[in-house]
Write an enzyme that holds these catalytic residues in place. Structure first.
Site, short mmCIF file in Angstrom:
data_model
loop_
_atom_site.label_atom_id
_atom_site.label_comp_id
_atom_site.label_asym_id
_atom_site.label_seq_id
_atom_site.Cartn_x
_atom_site.Cartn_y
_atom_site.Cartn_z
CB SER A 129 0.78 -4.67 7.47
OG SER A 129 1.37 -3.96 8.54
CB ALA A 130 0.89 -7.03 2.64
N GLY A 174 7.77 1.66 4.40
CA GLY A 174 6.55 2.46 4.40
C GLY A 174 5.48 1.93 3.47
CG ASP A 182 -0.23 0.16 8.12
OD1 ASP A 182 -1.05 1.05 8.44
OD2 ASP A 182 0.95 0.40 7.81
CB ALA A 240 1.64 -1.94 4.58
N GLY A 241 4.65 -4.00 3.88
CA GLY A 241 4.98 -5.35 3.44
C GLY A 241 4.74 -6.39 4.52
CE LYS A 252 0.91 1.57 4.25
NZ LYS A 252 1.61 2.85 4.47
CG LEU A 294 12.21 -5.36 6.60
CD1 LEU A 294 10.96 -6.18 6.89
CD2 LEU A 294 13.45 -6.07 7.14
#
Length: 289
Positions: free
Chosen positions: A102-103, A97, A135, A99-100, A11, A94
């Site tokens: 979180s995804a 910012g 997130d 959201a890796g 995102k 990584l």
């Protein structure tokens, strides 16, 4: 079902207003979150043990890895004795910012719900997601959303298609550190979110690009001065507007001219550690059973 594959999309923030710190330590925000077609691919397979294999960008180990955190949480909550093998093809950088992590956590919630036959409701998934990270609830759904609270209160928006160029300098930024500095420096919000939402509702990408702003840039650009340089380069190369995503350091530019975007990509890909030609999409996850 013994195996399931999930595409977990990154995102960006089309706006990010920091409105104050709450008693629980989180920050109240108002932000427009947007899914993009940069994605990690995760494969989950039933097993007697828990093991995460990763290719691509390195990832944290143990409970610092949100995949492991979700697995352990679900095993305890639902008294699951079996394990799972996770193969992660890591494409989202990584601490960028985007959201890796979180995804990946959202993908794990959805995949294990199916793999372990948990039959969780949408509300249960969201509740677990919020316990894992701010997130993660957005990443469960994706698309374009006005998010408030700590990022868990949503209103759906319908953004026009936009082509983007993402540029990340070779530095990792950690969210907590940036928010702590925001508090110490006593910055005030730009309050850009209302203008971005209005531009989205009008379907006007030029107004969207004109109004995108991220309060945390004020902090991160002090840590990473190259952020302002990247923004200047993107604007010179034809971006309608650009901003940092999340706590950074990734910067994105919105383009209406595909040829200018491709030229900018070719010019910048040898200079910065991560340059990616992307576009807006309307989902956070994609499952392959």
């Amino acid at each position: 079902m013994k195996k399931i594959k999930v595409k977990a999309y990154a995102k960006i923030n089309l706006s990010l207003d920091v409105l104050g710190k709450r008693k629980d330590g989180y920050h109240e925000i108002s932000t427009v979150m947007q899914s993009i077609d940069l994605a990690d691919i995760l494969e989950f397979e039933k097993s007697e043990i828990v093991k995460v294999f990763c290719s691509g960008h390195r990832v944290p180990e143990g409970e610092d890895n949100l995949i492991v955190k979700v697995i352990n949480f679900l095993k305890e909550k639902y008294q699951i004795e079996e394990g799972v093998l996770v193969r992660l093809d890591k494409k989202i950088p990584l601490a960028a910012g985007l959201a890796g992590g979180s995804a990946d956590a959202a993908a794990t919630i959805v995949a294990l719900d199916k793999l372990w036959n948990l039959n969780m409701s949408a509300d249960e998934k969201k509740e677990i997601a919020l316990k894992v990270g701010a997130d993660v609830p957005f990443c469960l759904e994706g698309g374009t959303k006005l998010a408030k609270g700590i990022g868990e209160i949503f209103e759906d928006l319908n953004v026009p298609h936009m082509n983007l160029l993402l540029v990340k300098p070779d530095i990792e930024i950690f969210t907590k550190k940036i928010y702590d500095k925001w508090d110490r420096l006593n910055f005030k919000s730009h309050h850009a979110t209302c203008s971005v939402v209005q531009a989205i509702q009008e379907g006007n990408i030029y107004k969207i690009a004109e109004n995108i702003k991220n309060d945390l840039e004020l902090v991160t650009s002090r840590e990473c001065e190259v952020i302002n340089q990247i923004k200047e380069e993107l604007l010179k190369k034809g971006a309608l507007g650009c901003a940092m995503s999340g706590s950074g350091p990734t910067v994105y530019g919105i383009f209406d001219d595909l040829q200018k975007l491709i030229k900018a990509y070719k010019n910048l890909e040898g200079i910065y550690s991560f340059v990616f030609f992307s576009k807006t999409i309307d989902k956070g996850l994609e499952l392959y059973e």
